[in-house]
Design a protein around this motif. Structure first.
Motif, short mmCIF file in Angstrom:
data_model
loop_
_atom_site.label_atom_id
_atom_site.label_comp_id
_atom_site.label_asym_id
_atom_site.label_seq_id
_atom_site.Cartn_x
_atom_site.Cartn_y
_atom_site.Cartn_z
N UNK A 67 50.64 -65.51 -1.57
CA UNK A 67 50.65 -64.38 -1.89
C UNK A 67 49.01 -63.97 -1.88
N UNK A 68 48.36 -63.85 -0.78
CA UNK A 68 46.87 -63.26 -0.75
C UNK A 68 46.84 -62.14 -0.05
N UNK A 69 46.20 -61.08 -0.80
CA UNK A 69 45.99 -59.78 -0.19
C UNK A 69 44.49 -59.51 0.34
N UNK A 70 44.20 -59.06 1.50
CA UNK A 70 42.81 -58.79 2.15
C UNK A 70 42.79 -57.26 2.23
N UNK A 71 42.02 -56.66 1.38
CA UNK A 71 41.91 -55.31 1.29
C UNK A 71 40.49 -54.59 1.87
N UNK A 72 40.50 -53.92 3.12
CA UNK A 72 39.53 -53.37 3.70
C UNK A 72 39.31 -51.91 3.97
N UNK A 73 38.23 -51.37 3.64
CA UNK A 73 38.07 -49.75 3.85
C UNK A 73 38.03 -49.61 5.29
N UNK A 74 39.07 -48.73 5.83
CA UNK A 74 38.94 -48.38 7.14
C UNK A 74 38.33 -47.24 7.57
N UNK A 75 37.75 -46.50 6.64
CA UNK A 75 37.12 -45.14 6.87
C UNK A 75 38.11 -44.13 6.85
N UNK A 76 37.73 -42.75 6.86
CA UNK A 76 38.47 -41.52 6.57
C UNK A 76 39.49 -41.84 5.29
N UNK A 77 39.16 -42.30 4.33
CA UNK A 77 39.79 -42.66 3.23
C UNK A 77 41.03 -43.64 3.03
N UNK A 78 41.04 -44.28 4.16
CA UNK A 78 42.07 -45.39 4.22
C UNK A 78 41.59 -46.67 3.88
N UNK A 79 42.60 -47.60 3.44
CA UNK A 79 42.39 -48.89 3.29
C UNK A 79 43.35 -49.70 3.90
N UNK A 80 43.12 -50.77 4.65
CA UNK A 80 43.97 -51.69 5.18
C UNK A 80 44.36 -52.83 4.17
#
Length: 342
Positions: free
Chosen positions: A269-282
């Motif tokens: 249960x590991x999460x990778x959170x990344x800023x994608x631009x335009x106020x969105x995160x993956x």
């Protein structure tokens, strides 16, 4: 965009806060950027600092709005009797001890409200017919926020009224040229939980998304990392911000820099959170066991990424992980297993 992580971390001082969320082991972020990129970065920081001035509230809060709390130092003057004048420290229960009156609860009162309460007590108890009392807060110990990391003037600042994340950065005179584009705000909640807000400065300052300009609370710690870092949280031994190398540092490398997994970690249960631009995160779910077996890719992290490691039920601990998408906030939070230890 902001995402929220809850964790029971206890910060004993500004120095311990730096050790928890700064680069582990005193490691310095490698200076791998070419000169032209560093110049461009410095120019962007200059733009950020300019916007800080215009977008922060600017006007200082009035000391009259300050609410008294534990550890504050008060000077209480009774103008009709010098013998009743005293300098007292507010106890952990929000009380002060005064001559004749004994314990008086002043928690969450303004100085003027405390004056009126003491005047009424002196009058109702028959000590002075028409008392006049002055209460002055000499040390604002209960309402401090700490701003640390790559800001021009790190330190502790008094929280005299409603102030925001941008106000704290402005109080610290803005960002250094090598500051990152992400700000971490950690907060202790009364129920034993710890909240960590991860704020994207591009979204906040350049796009003007005021919804993520977090309102500060006493005891908050605002940390600005150096550019070129990855943030590791959750069930790891040394959560914090760590240096990363472009195109080479992976998720497993990041977890290793954070001291590895705790005994109650759930590697699946590991999460990778990344800023994608335009106020969105993956947000990408990962399984460390599959990565180690070569059955899944070990993703390369990017500057500003966050890696969150979940936990499993172990040693009679109860654990829960949730993702919330509310009001522009991406929340990753959990009740730490330590809360349920018998």
């Amino acid at each position: 965009m902001v995402f929220i992580i809850s964790r029971a971390i206890y910060l004993l001082s500004v120095l311990s806060a730096i050790s928890v969320i700064s680069c582990g082991g005193g490691k310095k972020v490698p200076d791998s950027l070419p000169p032209e990129s560093r110049i461009e970065s410095a120019q962007e920081i200059k733009e950020f600092n300019s916007r800080l001035i215009t977008q922060s509230s600017g006007a200082p809060a009035s000391p009259a709005d300050y609410l008294i709390g534990p550890a504050d130092l008060l000077e209480v003057k009774v103008f009709e009797s010098e013998k009743l004048t005293s300098t007292v420290r507010v106890s952990s229960r929000g009380q002060i001890t005064l001559p004749l009156l004994g314990s008086v609860d002043v928690n969450a009162l303004t100085a003027r409200e405390a004056e009126e309460k003491i005047e009424n007590l002196l009058k109702s108890d028959g000590y002075i017919n028409n008392p006049h009392v002055g209460v002055f807060v000499k040390e604002h110990k209960s309402k401090l926020v700490s701003v640390v990391g790559f800001v021009r003037e790190p330190g502790s600042y008094e929280l005299l009224g409603r102030q925001t994340l941008l106000d704290s950065l402005a109080a610290a005179k803005g960002l250094k040229d090598n500051a990152g584009r992400t700000v971490y705000l950690t907060r202790a909640e009364g129920n034993g939980r710890r909240e960590a807000y991860v704020v994207d400065l591009d979204e906040l300052l350049l796009k003007g998304n005021s919804e993520i300009n977090v309102v500060l609370k006493p005891g908050d710690v605002v940390y600005v990392p150096e550019t070129g870092t990855v943030f590791v949280e959750g069930a790891v031994r040394k959560p914090g911000s760590f240096p990363m190398k472009e195109r080479s540092t992976t998720v497993t490398h990041s977890i290793a820099m954070a001291g590895g997994l705790t005994t109650y970690a759930n590697g699946g249960d590991v999460k990778l959170v990344r800023h994608m631009g335009n106020g969105k995160r993956e947000i990408t779910g990962l399984d460390l066991e599959k990565i180690q077996k070569g059955e899944a890719e070990d993703p390369i992290v990017k500057d500003g990424d966050a890696v969150i490691v979940g936990a499993s039920i172990a040693k009679r601990f109860i654990y829960g992980l949730r993702l919330n998408f509310l009001l522009g906030l991406v929340g990753v939070g959990y009740d730490p297993p330590e809360r349920y230890q018998q």
